[in-house]
Design an enzyme around this catalytic site. Structure first.
Site, PDB file in Angstrom:
ATOM      1  N   GLN A 147      84.968  41.916  55.730  1.00 40.37           N
ATOM      2  CA  GLN A 147      84.188  42.854  54.936  1.00 40.37           C
ATOM      3  C   GLN A 147      83.191  42.141  54.049  1.00 40.37           C
ATOM      4  O   GLN A 147      83.289  40.938  53.802  1.00 40.37           O
ATOM      5  CB  GLN A 147      85.110  43.720  54.087  1.00 40.37           C
ATOM      6  CG  GLN A 147      86.034  42.939  53.157  1.00 40.37           C
ATOM      7  CD  GLN A 147      87.049  43.850  52.482  1.00 40.37           C
ATOM      8  OE1 GLN A 147      86.905  44.197  51.324  1.00 40.37           O
ATOM      9  NE2 GLN A 147      88.081  44.245  53.239  1.00 40.37           N
TER      10      GLN A 147
ATOM     11  N   HIS B 156      80.253  43.257  50.586  1.00 40.82           N
ATOM     12  CA  HIS B 156      79.925  44.261  49.584  1.00 40.82           C
ATOM     13  C   HIS B 156      78.436  44.194  49.261  1.00 40.82           C
ATOM     14  O   HIS B 156      77.824  43.118  49.295  1.00 40.82           O
ATOM     15  CB  HIS B 156      80.753  44.039  48.325  1.00 40.82           C
ATOM     16  CG  HIS B 156      82.216  43.918  48.603  1.00 40.82           C
ATOM     17  ND1 HIS B 156      82.957  44.949  49.131  1.00 40.82           N
ATOM     18  CD2 HIS B 156      83.077  42.877  48.465  1.00 40.82           C
ATOM     19  CE1 HIS B 156      84.205  44.554  49.283  1.00 40.82           C
ATOM     20  NE2 HIS B 156      84.304  43.293  48.902  1.00 40.82           N
TER      21      HIS B 156
ATOM     22  N   GLU C  20      83.549  40.100  43.422  1.00 37.37           N
ATOM     23  CA  GLU C  20      84.992  39.896  43.254  1.00 37.37           C
ATOM     24  C   GLU C  20      85.291  38.440  42.919  1.00 37.37           C
ATOM     25  O   GLU C  20      84.601  37.525  43.365  1.00 37.37           O
ATOM     26  CB  GLU C  20      85.745  40.241  44.546  1.00 37.37           C
ATOM     27  CG  GLU C  20      85.590  41.652  45.036  1.00 37.37           C
ATOM     28  CD  GLU C  20      86.234  41.888  46.396  1.00 37.37           C
ATOM     29  OE1 GLU C  20      86.336  43.053  46.785  1.00 37.37           O
ATOM     30  OE2 GLU C  20      86.615  40.892  47.060  1.00 37.37           O
TER      31      GLU C  20
ATOM     32  N   HIS D   6      83.815  38.091  54.331  1.00 41.26           N
ATOM     33  CA  HIS D   6      85.077  37.425  54.027  1.00 41.26           C
ATOM     34  C   HIS D   6      86.254  38.238  54.531  1.00 41.26           C
ATOM     35  O   HIS D   6      86.128  39.429  54.851  1.00 41.26           O
ATOM     36  CB  HIS D   6      85.221  37.201  52.513  1.00 41.26           C
ATOM     37  CG  HIS D   6      85.227  38.474  51.713  1.00 41.26           C
ATOM     38  ND1 HIS D   6      84.076  39.134  51.360  1.00 41.26           N
ATOM     39  CD2 HIS D   6      86.248  39.227  51.216  1.00 41.26           C
ATOM     40  CE1 HIS D   6      84.380  40.227  50.666  1.00 41.26           C
ATOM     41  NE2 HIS D   6      85.690  40.312  50.576  1.00 41.26           N
TER      42      HIS D   6
ATOM     43  N   ARG E 165      82.642  47.062  56.419  1.00 37.24           N
ATOM     44  CA  ARG E 165      83.580  46.294  57.236  1.00 37.24           C
ATOM     45  C   ARG E 165      82.884  45.677  58.439  1.00 37.24           C
ATOM     46  O   ARG E 165      81.919  46.226  58.961  1.00 37.24           O
ATOM     47  CB  ARG E 165      84.746  47.191  57.663  1.00 37.24           C
ATOM     48  CG  ARG E 165      85.615  47.596  56.486  1.00 37.24           C
ATOM     49  CD  ARG E 165      86.753  48.514  56.867  1.00 37.24           C
ATOM     50  NE  ARG E 165      87.587  48.783  55.692  1.00 37.24           N
ATOM     51  CZ  ARG E 165      87.338  49.734  54.796  1.00 37.24           C
ATOM     52  NH1 ARG E 165      86.283  50.522  54.967  1.00 37.24           N
ATOM     53  NH2 ARG E 165      88.118  49.895  53.749  1.00 37.24           N
TER      54      ARG E 165
END
Length: 404
Positions: A93, A95, A130, A263, A282
């Site tokens: 996935q 972002h 993240e 990642h 994804r």
């Protein structure tokens, strides 16, 4: 200052031991426990006194909760803290950036796609950087590997069916070549995948049995290939995984994932801190929706070294270490003590303290809350002058806050 009651997310890839052990509950747990959420996300908020959701407490007085000068958070906690426990691999996935998220949110709204629709990519207008700090050895795929090294790996597998793909990247060993190869692989017809994945499995078995320098260098990648292809034999993500850096974090090391970084977490336990968003694009290793054009629009095909971070002493206060990132929504700090100690709790906005080893207590305005292993405390911006006291045997405590 409030003790938190935190929800557990029971995804299939989770561990039956890590979170249960942290919380002092029976091991193994009845179901896989993947994530412990600590925060104010509406989908699964922590609760405070009398079962009140944390997001409701914050919404009642955002300035007192978040602090002055934080209007940019629109009255919401800007971060989500998690304990993540992966027994099995998560999906590939990436972002979006903040600009991409805002545009995608508006575009899908205009198209009339329901927010909870399975083919929805953008469930809010926020980005989702993240940080993951390892509690155990933690194995992950992160970012595209330097193309020349990927060519070495593909040649070491010695699979004739890979030949044309290997030469595609060898002839264009740059981000453009990675984009071309990734796009080719993720859009392969199923009939081609059905022949290529078994051939790759055979190549991985040969490589592991070769006892050569290549076998030693790429043993981890070969075992990963066998594991992923066994779990997802019909999935193009098995091929895509060969293009990514495979790394193992040691406890205390962290991984920072900015927008566009492809990642997948493979195994291990860690503390994860992120901007509060549900935007996930994804790329495979999942039965869920994969929007290839949108994924390609978001991905960063540059191949820098993996973004591993180590903590540095916090200049604001003694005893704390911090993991610096280039976003304002969150900042993670860690304190480790080997015996009884008193530490000032840094930060000026809303914060969450989580004890992962040993025991501690938090004092603010004359009130003391015990913080045994697995417990967490919410501190509002008005909880100034808070002090953390660790137990006789020391403690490891993580502190999540914003970066302002």
């Amino acid at each position: 200052m409030e003790l938190l009651e935190n929800p557990i997310r029971t995804y299939a890839w989770g561990s039956r031991t890590v979170i249960a052990d942290l919380l002092g509950e029976p091991v193994p747990s009845p179901h896989p426990q993947a994530e412990l959420w600590l925060g104010a996300h509406p989908a699964a908020p922590s609760k405070v006194t009398a079962g009140r959701p944390l997001h409701a407490l914050i919404a009642a007085d955002p300035v007192a909760a978040l602090g002055p000068g934080r209007e940019r958070w629109s009255g919401r906690l800007p971060f989500l803290l998690k304990v993540l426990a992966a027994e099995e691999p998560l999906s590939l996935q990436a972002h979006p950036s903040l600009e991409q998220a805002r545009e995608g949110w508006a575009r899908e709204n205009a198209a009339g796609i329901a927010v909870d629709a399975p083919n929805r990519n953008y469930r809010d207008a926020n980005h989702k950087p993240e940080l993951l700090c390892a509690l155990t050895d933690f194995v992950a795929l992160v970012g595209f590997r330097e193309p020349a090294r990927t060519v070495e790996l593909l040649r070491a597998l010695d699979v004739p069916e890979l030949g044309s793909y290997t030469e595609l990247l060898a002839g264009q060993p740059c981000s453009d070549g990675l984009r071309a190869l990734f796009t080719t692989w993720i859009t392969l017809p199923q009939s081609v995948l059905d022949g290529l994945v078994p051939a790759l499995q055979e190549g991985a078995v040969r490589l592991l049995g070769a006892r050569s320098p290549d076998s030693e260098r790429y043993a981890g990648e070969a075992r990963m290939l066998l594991d992923l292809s066994e779990r997802y034999p019909d999935d193009a993500g098995v091929l895509a995984a060969l293009l990514l850096n495979r790394i193992t974090l040691r406890p205390g090391e962290a991984l920072y994932l900015p927008a566009g970084n492809l990642h997948a977490y493979l195994s291990g336990a860690g503390i994860e801190l992120m901007a509060s968003s549900d935007n996930v694009l994804r790329g495979g290793l999942t039965p869920k929706h994969v929007d290839v054009p949108e994924l390609l629009r978001v991905l960063d095909f540059a191949a820098p070294p993996p973004p591993v971070r180590t903590a540095r002493p916090d200049p604001e206060t003694d005893g704390w270490y911090r993991y610096d990132v280039d976003v304002q929504e969150f900042l993670l700090r860690r304190a480790d003590t080997v015996g009884r100690d008193k530490l000032d709790v840094p930060g000026t906005g809303a914060r969450i303290l989580l004890c992962t080893e040993g025991s501690a207590a938090v004092e603010a305005h004359g009130e003391v809350l015990e913080l045994p292993r697995g417990a967490a405390v919410y501190l509002a911006a008005t909880d100034t002058g808070a002090v953390l006291t660790t137990g006789d045997d020391g403690a490891t405590v993580f502190l999540a806050g914003d970066g302002l």
